[in-house]
Design a protein around this motif. Structure first.
Motif, PDB file in Angstrom:
ATOM      1  N   UNK A  67       0.817  -1.222   0.000  1.00 13.60           N
ATOM      2  CA  UNK A  67       0.000   0.000   0.000  1.00 13.60           C
ATOM      3  C   UNK A  67       0.848   1.269   0.000  1.00 13.60           C
ATOM      4  N   UNK A  68       2.058   1.188   0.524  1.00 12.02           N
ATOM      5  CA  UNK A  68       2.956   2.352   0.534  1.00 12.02           C
ATOM      6  C   UNK A  68       3.671   2.553  -0.794  1.00 12.02           C
ATOM      7  N   UNK A  69       3.548   1.585  -1.717  1.00 14.11           N
ATOM      8  CA  UNK A  69       4.202   1.668  -3.014  1.00 14.11           C
ATOM      9  C   UNK A  69       5.575   1.041  -3.058  1.00 14.11           C
ATOM     10  N   UNK A  74       9.440  -9.074  -7.568  1.00 13.16           N
ATOM     11  CA  UNK A  74       9.380  -8.858  -9.013  1.00 13.16           C
ATOM     12  C   UNK A  74       9.845 -10.127  -9.712  1.00 13.16           C
ATOM     13  N   UNK A  75       9.493 -10.234 -10.971  1.00 13.38           N
ATOM     14  CA  UNK A  75       9.884 -11.414 -11.727  1.00 13.38           C
ATOM     15  C   UNK A  75       9.630 -11.239 -13.208  1.00 13.38           C
ATOM     16  N   UNK A  76      10.080 -12.212 -13.968  1.00 10.89           N
ATOM     17  CA  UNK A  76       9.892 -12.228 -15.423  1.00 10.89           C
ATOM     18  C   UNK A  76       8.767 -13.195 -15.759  1.00 10.89           C
ATOM     19  N   UNK A  77       7.799 -12.723 -16.530  1.00 13.96           N
ATOM     20  CA  UNK A  77       6.697 -13.574 -16.989  1.00 13.96           C
ATOM     21  C   UNK A  77       7.023 -14.230 -18.324  1.00 13.96           C
ATOM     22  N   UNK A  78       7.656 -13.456 -19.217  1.00 13.69           N
ATOM     23  CA  UNK A  78       7.983 -13.963 -20.544  1.00 13.69           C
ATOM     24  C   UNK A  78       9.276 -13.306 -21.002  1.00 13.69           C
ATOM     25  N   UNK A  79      10.292 -14.116 -21.187  1.00 13.09           N
ATOM     26  CA  UNK A  79      11.611 -13.633 -21.550  1.00 13.09           C
ATOM     27  C   UNK A  79      11.840 -13.792 -23.045  1.00 13.09           C
ATOM     28  N   UNK A 100       5.328   5.521  -4.440  1.00 16.58           N
ATOM     29  CA  UNK A 100       4.375   6.362  -3.725  1.00 16.58           C
ATOM     30  C   UNK A 100       3.149   5.558  -3.355  1.00 16.58           C
ATOM     31  N   UNK A 101       2.347   6.107  -2.452  1.00 19.65           N
ATOM     32  CA  UNK A 101       1.167   5.381  -1.970  1.00 19.65           C
ATOM     33  C   UNK A 101       0.215   4.994  -3.104  1.00 19.65           C
ATOM     34  N   UNK A 102      -0.333   3.810  -2.989  1.00 19.59           N
ATOM     35  CA  UNK A 102      -1.330   3.339  -3.952  1.00 19.59           C
ATOM     36  C   UNK A 102      -2.597   4.173  -3.756  1.00 19.59           C
ATOM     37  N   UNK A 103      -3.181   4.716  -4.846  1.00 15.23           N
ATOM     38  CA  UNK A 103      -4.430   5.480  -4.720  1.00 15.23           C
ATOM     39  C   UNK A 103      -5.509   4.650  -4.017  1.00 15.23           C
ATOM     40  N   UNK A 104      -6.329   5.339  -3.228  1.00 14.88           N
ATOM     41  CA  UNK A 104      -7.326   4.667  -2.390  1.00 14.88           C
ATOM     42  C   UNK A 104      -8.225   3.710  -3.159  1.00 14.88           C
ATOM     43  N   UNK A 113      -3.023  -7.431   0.869  1.00 10.07           N
ATOM     44  CA  UNK A 113      -2.250  -6.216   1.134  1.00 10.07           C
ATOM     45  C   UNK A 113      -1.256  -5.821   0.056  1.00 10.07           C
ATOM     46  N   UNK A 114      -1.322  -6.468  -1.117  1.00 11.69           N
ATOM     47  CA  UNK A 114      -0.395  -6.129  -2.203  1.00 11.69           C
ATOM     48  C   UNK A 114      -1.132  -6.019  -3.540  1.00 11.69           C
ATOM     49  N   UNK A 115      -0.486  -5.326  -4.469  1.00 12.39           N
ATOM     50  CA  UNK A 115      -1.027  -5.132  -5.811  1.00 12.39           C
ATOM     51  C   UNK A 115       0.025  -5.608  -6.810  1.00 12.39           C
ATOM     52  N   UNK A 116      -0.381  -6.481  -7.731  1.00 11.19           N
ATOM     53  CA  UNK A 116       0.532  -6.984  -8.757  1.00 11.19           C
ATOM     54  C   UNK A 116       0.361  -6.164 -10.027  1.00 11.19           C
ATOM     55  N   UNK A 117       1.480  -5.685 -10.564  1.00 15.87           N
ATOM     56  CA  UNK A 117       1.452  -4.818 -11.745  1.00 15.87           C
ATOM     57  C   UNK A 117       2.287  -5.460 -12.855  1.00 15.87           C
TER      58      UNK A 117
END
Length: 125
Positions: A67-69, A74-79, A100-104, A113-117
Protein backbone atom coordinates in the motif's frame (compact mmCIF):
# COMPACT_ATOMS: atom_id res chain seq x y z
CA UNK A 1 7.96 1.14 -22.06
CA UNK A 2 10.54 0.93 -24.81
CA UNK A 3 14.17 1.95 -24.85
CA UNK A 4 13.20 4.51 -27.48
CA UNK A 5 11.45 6.40 -24.68
CA UNK A 6 7.89 5.54 -25.71
CA UNK A 7 5.21 4.17 -23.47
CA UNK A 8 1.53 3.55 -23.95
CA UNK A 9 -1.37 3.77 -21.54
CA UNK A 10 -5.06 3.72 -22.36
CA UNK A 11 -6.12 6.98 -20.74
CA UNK A 12 -9.68 7.30 -22.05
CA UNK A 13 -11.16 6.06 -18.78
CA UNK A 14 -7.99 5.67 -16.78
CA UNK A 15 -8.24 7.64 -13.54
CA UNK A 16 -4.80 6.65 -12.35
CA UNK A 17 -2.74 8.13 -15.16
CA UNK A 18 -0.46 10.07 -12.77
CA UNK A 19 0.25 7.00 -10.65
CA UNK A 20 0.94 4.88 -13.74
CA UNK A 21 3.13 7.58 -15.29
CA UNK A 22 5.08 7.84 -12.04
CA UNK A 23 5.71 4.09 -12.22
CA UNK A 24 6.84 4.29 -15.86
CA UNK A 25 9.07 7.30 -15.18
CA UNK A 26 10.77 5.72 -12.16
CA UNK A 27 11.40 2.42 -13.94
CA UNK A 28 12.55 4.02 -17.20
CA UNK A 29 14.97 6.35 -15.43
CA UNK A 30 16.64 3.29 -13.91
CA UNK A 31 16.67 1.00 -16.96
CA UNK A 32 20.07 0.51 -18.51
CA UNK A 33 19.83 -2.22 -21.16
CA UNK A 34 23.02 -4.11 -21.99
CA UNK A 35 25.65 -2.01 -23.76
CA UNK A 36 26.52 -2.70 -27.43
CA UNK A 37 23.49 -4.83 -28.03
CA UNK A 38 22.34 -2.76 -30.99
CA UNK A 39 25.28 -0.80 -32.35
CA UNK A 40 26.40 0.05 -35.84
CA UNK A 41 30.02 0.60 -36.73
CA UNK A 42 30.93 2.23 -40.03
CA UNK A 43 27.57 3.57 -41.21
CA UNK A 44 24.93 2.06 -43.46
CA UNK A 45 27.16 1.77 -46.51
CA UNK A 46 28.32 -1.66 -47.68
CA UNK A 47 31.14 -2.79 -45.48
CA UNK A 48 29.57 -1.37 -42.34
CA UNK A 49 29.47 -3.74 -39.41
CA UNK A 50 26.25 -4.17 -37.46
CA UNK A 51 26.44 -5.73 -34.03
CA UNK A 52 23.12 -7.16 -32.95
CA UNK A 53 23.82 -9.31 -29.93
CA UNK A 54 20.25 -8.95 -28.70
CA UNK A 55 17.46 -8.82 -31.29
CA UNK A 56 14.49 -6.51 -30.77
CA UNK A 57 12.12 -8.12 -28.29
CA UNK A 58 9.75 -7.63 -25.42
CA UNK A 59 10.40 -8.70 -21.87
CA UNK A 60 7.21 -9.16 -19.88
CA UNK A 61 7.78 -8.60 -16.19
CA UNK A 62 5.68 -8.05 -13.11
CA UNK A 63 6.19 -6.53 -9.72
CA UNK A 64 4.24 -6.54 -6.50
CA UNK A 65 3.84 -3.42 -4.36
CA UNK A 66 2.37 -2.84 -0.92
CA UNK A 67 0.00 0.00 0.00
CA UNK A 68 2.96 2.35 0.53
CA UNK A 69 4.20 1.67 -3.01
CA UNK A 70 7.25 -0.35 -1.96
CA UNK A 71 8.31 -3.14 -4.34
CA UNK A 72 8.14 -6.39 -2.41
CA UNK A 73 8.64 -8.84 -5.29
CA UNK A 74 9.38 -8.86 -9.01
CA UNK A 75 9.88 -11.41 -11.73
CA UNK A 76 9.89 -12.23 -15.42
CA UNK A 77 6.70 -13.57 -16.99
CA UNK A 78 7.98 -13.96 -20.54
CA UNK A 79 11.61 -13.63 -21.55
CA UNK A 80 13.07 -13.06 -24.97
CA UNK A 81 15.76 -15.52 -23.94
CA UNK A 82 18.51 -13.08 -22.97
CA UNK A 83 19.28 -13.27 -19.27
CA UNK A 84 21.35 -10.05 -19.27
CA UNK A 85 18.40 -8.13 -20.71
CA UNK A 86 15.99 -9.78 -18.24
CA UNK A 87 18.29 -8.87 -15.35
CA UNK A 88 18.48 -5.23 -16.50
CA UNK A 89 14.67 -5.08 -16.49
CA UNK A 90 14.39 -6.51 -12.98
CA UNK A 91 17.19 -4.25 -11.75
CA UNK A 92 15.33 -1.15 -13.01
CA UNK A 93 12.28 -2.19 -10.98
CA UNK A 94 14.43 -2.84 -7.92
CA UNK A 95 16.19 0.53 -8.25
CA UNK A 96 12.86 2.34 -8.60
CA UNK A 97 12.17 1.14 -5.06
CA UNK A 98 9.02 3.04 -4.20
CA UNK A 99 6.24 4.42 -6.38
CA UNK A 100 4.37 6.36 -3.73
CA UNK A 101 1.17 5.38 -1.97
CA UNK A 102 -1.33 3.34 -3.95
CA UNK A 103 -4.43 5.48 -4.72
CA UNK A 104 -7.33 4.67 -2.39
CA UNK A 105 -9.66 3.23 -5.03
CA UNK A 106 -6.86 0.98 -6.36
CA UNK A 107 -6.38 -0.37 -2.85
CA UNK A 108 -9.71 -2.19 -3.37
CA UNK A 109 -7.96 -4.33 -5.99
CA UNK A 110 -5.22 -5.36 -3.58
CA UNK A 111 -5.06 -8.97 -2.45
CA UNK A 112 -3.43 -9.82 0.85
CA UNK A 113 -2.25 -6.22 1.13
CA UNK A 114 -0.40 -6.13 -2.20
CA UNK A 115 -1.03 -5.13 -5.81
CA UNK A 116 0.53 -6.98 -8.76
CA UNK A 117 1.45 -4.82 -11.74
CA UNK A 118 2.46 -6.23 -15.16
CA UNK A 119 5.09 -4.27 -17.09
CA UNK A 120 6.38 -4.78 -20.62
CA UNK A 121 9.85 -3.63 -21.65
CA UNK A 122 10.31 -3.13 -25.40
CA UNK A 123 13.95 -3.52 -26.37
CA UNK A 124 15.17 -2.21 -29.73
CA UNK A 125 11.69 -1.18 -30.85
Amino acid sequence: FSNSGLFSLNTVEFRHFRFAKQIVDRISSNWYPPVMANAQIGGYAPGGLRIMAIPPQEVKAYFVINANGDVVKSGILDSGGNRTLDDSCLESIRLAGNFGPVPDDLKKKMRNGVLTIPFIFGYGR
